[in-house]
Write a protein that holds these residues in place. Structure first.
Motif, PDB file in Angstrom:
ATOM      1  N   ASP A 225       0.623  17.629  14.752  1.00 25.28           N
ATOM      2  CA  ASP A 225       0.012  16.429  15.400  1.00 25.28           C
ATOM      3  C   ASP A 225       0.741  16.082  16.775  1.00 25.28           C
ATOM      4  O   ASP A 225       0.378  15.361  17.317  1.00 25.28           O
ATOM      5  CB  ASP A 225       0.329  15.415  14.340  1.00 25.28           C
ATOM      6  CG  ASP A 225      -0.406  13.993  14.647  1.00 25.28           C
ATOM      7  OD1 ASP A 225      -1.675  14.193  15.005  1.00 25.28           O
ATOM      8  OD2 ASP A 225      -0.091  12.846  14.591  1.00 25.28           O
TER       9      ASP A 225
ATOM     10  N   GLU B 288      -0.554  18.741  21.374  1.00 25.23           N
ATOM     11  CA  GLU B 288      -2.037  18.176  21.741  1.00 25.23           C
ATOM     12  C   GLU B 288      -3.142  19.549  21.682  1.00 25.23           C
ATOM     13  O   GLU B 288      -4.106  19.674  21.223  1.00 25.23           O
ATOM     14  CB  GLU B 288      -2.297  17.509  23.193  1.00 25.23           C
ATOM     15  CG  GLU B 288      -3.603  17.001  23.457  1.00 25.23           C
ATOM     16  CD  GLU B 288      -3.654  16.435  24.820  1.00 25.23           C
ATOM     17  OE1 GLU B 288      -4.866  16.377  25.114  1.00 25.23           O
ATOM     18  OE2 GLU B 288      -2.639  16.213  25.476  1.00 25.23           O
ATOM     19  N   LYS B 289      -2.461  20.711  22.150  1.00 26.91           N
ATOM     20  CA  LYS B 289      -3.182  21.858  22.323  1.00 26.91           C
ATOM     21  C   LYS B 289      -3.389  22.431  20.860  1.00 26.91           C
ATOM     22  O   LYS B 289      -4.450  22.662  20.401  1.00 26.91           O
ATOM     23  CB  LYS B 289      -2.652  22.920  23.024  1.00 26.91           C
ATOM     24  CG  LYS B 289      -2.519  22.772  24.365  1.00 26.91           C
ATOM     25  CD  LYS B 289      -2.121  23.845  25.288  1.00 26.91           C
ATOM     26  CE  LYS B 289      -2.075  23.446  26.740  1.00 26.91           C
ATOM     27  NZ  LYS B 289      -1.401  24.765  27.710  1.00 26.91           N
TER      28      LYS B 289
ATOM     29  N   ARG C 244      -3.310  20.764  17.969  1.00 27.10           N
ATOM     30  CA  ARG C 244      -3.986  19.503  16.982  1.00 27.10           C
ATOM     31  C   ARG C 244      -5.387  19.501  17.234  1.00 27.10           C
ATOM     32  O   ARG C 244      -6.055  19.661  16.137  1.00 27.10           O
ATOM     33  CB  ARG C 244      -3.373  18.032  17.473  1.00 27.10           C
ATOM     34  CG  ARG C 244      -4.045  17.018  16.795  1.00 27.10           C
ATOM     35  CD  ARG C 244      -3.504  15.739  17.123  1.00 27.10           C
ATOM     36  NE  ARG C 244      -3.923  15.334  18.437  1.00 27.10           N
ATOM     37  CZ  ARG C 244      -3.008  15.245  19.490  1.00 27.10           C
ATOM     38  NH1 ARG C 244      -1.682  15.242  19.269  1.00 27.10           N
ATOM     39  NH2 ARG C 244      -3.462  14.769  20.524  1.00 27.10           N
ATOM     40  N   SER C 245      -5.926  20.065  18.430  1.00 21.58           N
ATOM     41  CA  SER C 245      -7.360  19.998  18.611  1.00 21.58           C
ATOM     42  C   SER C 245      -8.060  21.307  18.064  1.00 21.58           C
ATOM     43  O   SER C 245      -8.989  21.558  17.839  1.00 21.58           O
ATOM     44  CB  SER C 245      -7.804  19.729  19.797  1.00 21.58           C
ATOM     45  OG  SER C 245      -7.154  20.758  20.832  1.00 21.58           O
TER      46      SER C 245
END
Length: 221
Positions: A101, A104-105, A107-108
């Motif tokens: 979490d 960013e890379k 998490r998506s």
């Protein structure tokens, strides 16, 4: 990745109330894991296909949850009382989801899946209650909790993953709440290929995160 790993003996309490072994930090693993992207994860086998049910009881195809994103899938049953088995697997998925979490890379591009191999007891409602213990008040990549309608629909999926579960013909093992098995979790790329299989000794968040990042870097090339 097949390297000896040290399981740290400190205990935490999982949402199920079963004590599970915590995982080590980098300096407690007993080795330095290879840097992400410095190694290749082999294509082991295709993730199997089959009918599953989500927590709302909606029929789905398993491939919906094993393609399109990098997926970490564990096979469990909710009444498992072995602290080095299913509760440990779910606890580690929760830790990995929390760590992802913050990236960013990752998490998506990630997905977590928990699939029950006890359809007689792990109904969609039972899976929903189980999921609430791990998802309530927490954020992170999607985490899907699934079951199947019957053992007949489940067995081909288990065979496809190579997951051994001892089930008595008369169902007595399920009624007793005991389904002997070997803990396994599967790292699956977005094309549905299993790229790593983790068992208890090799299931460490730092190692798994490096493997996930390795797959992410592979997709970018």
């Amino acid at each position: 990745m097949n390297a000896g790993l040290l399981v740290v003996a400190s205990l935490l309490s999982a949402p199920s109330g079963v004590a599970v072994q915590d995982v080590g930090k980098a300096d407690e693993l007993g080795f330095v894991p290879p840097a992400p992207g410095s190694y290749v994860l082999q294509h082991i086998l295709r993730a199997p296909e089959g009918p599953v049910l989500d927590v709302r009881g909606q029929p789905r195809r398993l491939s919906r949850f094993t393609t399109g994103k990098i997926t970490l899938l564990s096979l469990i049953y909710t009444s498992c009382g072995d602290g080095s088995g299913c509760p440990l697997a779910s606890h580690l998925l929760a830790q990995l989801r929390e760590r992802a979490d913050g990236n960013e890379k990752l998490r998506s591009r990630l997905r977590f899946v928990t699939l029950s191999f006890d359809p007689d007891n792990d109904t969609p409602e039972a899976m929903r209650v189980y999921a609430d213990g791990y998802l309530s008040g927490r954020t992170g990549p999607p985490w899907n909790f699934l079951t199947t309608r019957s053992r007949r629909e489940l067995v081909p999926v288990l065979n496809g993953f190579g997951q051994d579960v001892w089930m008595a013909v008369d169902g007595s093992s399920e009624k007793a709440g005991k389904l002997p098995h070997l803990l396994k979790a599967f790292l699956i790329d977005r094309h549905g290929w299993i790229r790593e299989i983790y068992t208890t000794s090799f299931f460490q968040p730092l190692v798994v995160l490096n493997d996930m990042t390795t797959l992410l870097l592979e997709e970018q090339h």
